[in-house]
Design a protein around this motif. Structure first.
Motif, PDB file in Angstrom:
ATOM      1  N   TRP A  26     -38.813  54.601 -79.405  1.00  0.00           N
ATOM      2  CA  TRP A  26     -37.361  55.551 -80.028  1.00  0.00           C
ATOM      3  C   TRP A  26     -37.954  55.724 -81.679  1.00  0.00           C
ATOM      4  O   TRP A  26     -36.733  56.704 -81.688  1.00  0.00           O
ATOM      5  N   TYR A  27     -39.391  55.861 -81.922  1.00  0.00           N
ATOM      6  CA  TYR A  27     -39.278  56.729 -83.381  1.00  0.00           C
ATOM      7  C   TYR A  27     -39.869  58.601 -83.287  1.00  0.00           C
ATOM      8  O   TYR A  27     -39.526  58.886 -83.940  1.00  0.00           O
TER       9      TYR A  27
ATOM     10  N   ASN B  87     -37.439  59.555 -80.579  1.00  0.00           N
ATOM     11  CA  ASN B  87     -36.631  60.173 -80.488  1.00  0.00           C
ATOM     12  C   ASN B  87     -35.385  61.894 -81.327  1.00  0.00           C
ATOM     13  O   ASN B  87     -35.665  61.336 -83.014  1.00  0.00           O
TER      14      ASN B  87
ATOM     15  N   ALA C 228     -31.234  61.560 -84.821  1.00  0.00           N
ATOM     16  CA  ALA C 228     -31.300  60.631 -85.733  1.00  0.00           C
ATOM     17  C   ALA C 228     -30.218  59.193 -85.560  1.00  0.00           C
ATOM     18  O   ALA C 228     -30.753  58.564 -86.214  1.00  0.00           O
TER      19      ALA C 228
ATOM     20  N   SER D  53     -29.386  57.708 -83.116  1.00  0.00           N
ATOM     21  CA  SER D  53     -29.186  56.988 -81.777  1.00  0.00           C
ATOM     22  C   SER D  53     -30.504  55.842 -82.681  1.00  0.00           C
ATOM     23  O   SER D  53     -30.708  54.782 -82.623  1.00  0.00           O
ATOM     24  N   LYS D  54     -30.970  56.294 -83.969  1.00  0.00           N
ATOM     25  CA  LYS D  54     -32.421  55.177 -84.525  1.00  0.00           C
ATOM     26  C   LYS D  54     -32.012  54.410 -84.818  1.00  0.00           C
ATOM     27  O   LYS D  54     -32.169  52.828 -84.318  1.00  0.00           O
ATOM     28  N   THR D  55     -30.070  54.215 -85.841  1.00  0.00           N
ATOM     29  CA  THR D  55     -29.727  52.685 -86.368  1.00  0.00           C
ATOM     30  C   THR D  55     -28.921  51.684 -84.597  1.00  0.00           C
ATOM     31  O   THR D  55     -29.582  50.999 -85.146  1.00  0.00           O
TER      32      THR D  55
ATOM     33  N   LEU E 202     -32.180  50.354 -83.752  1.00  0.00           N
ATOM     34  CA  LEU E 202     -33.339  48.891 -84.227  1.00  0.00           C
ATOM     35  C   LEU E 202     -32.418  48.146 -84.440  1.00  0.00           C
ATOM     36  O   LEU E 202     -33.016  46.820 -84.033  1.00  0.00           O
TER      37      LEU E 202
END
Length: 68
Positions: A12-13, A15, A18, A20-22, A25
């Motif tokens: 995921w890191y 990707n 930006a 979609s990261k939150t 997580l």
């Protein structure tokens, strides 16, 4: 835990989005909590309890079939 592990191992890191990261997580964090339901404060229903009940039911069905 399988959902959490699968989401983390999906790289995921790396990707490029930006935004979609939150949510990813949060999904990893929330999937680590166990869902617990109580029945009248006497019995706790969670994934382990359901699996145990299914195993006992399957064993009983197998035993009854064997007796026929």
């Amino acid at each position: 835990m399988a959902v959490s592990k699968a989401a983390y191992c999906s790289k995921w890191y790396l990707n490029c989005f930006a935004s979609s990261k939150t949510p990813l997580l949060l999904m990893i964090q929330n999937s680590q909590r166990e869902i617990i339901t109580t029945a009248g404060g006497l019995i706790i229903f969670n994934a382990t309890t359901v699996l145990t009940v299914l195993k006992v039911a399957w064993s009983a069905c197998t035993l009854i079939r064997g007796l026929k």
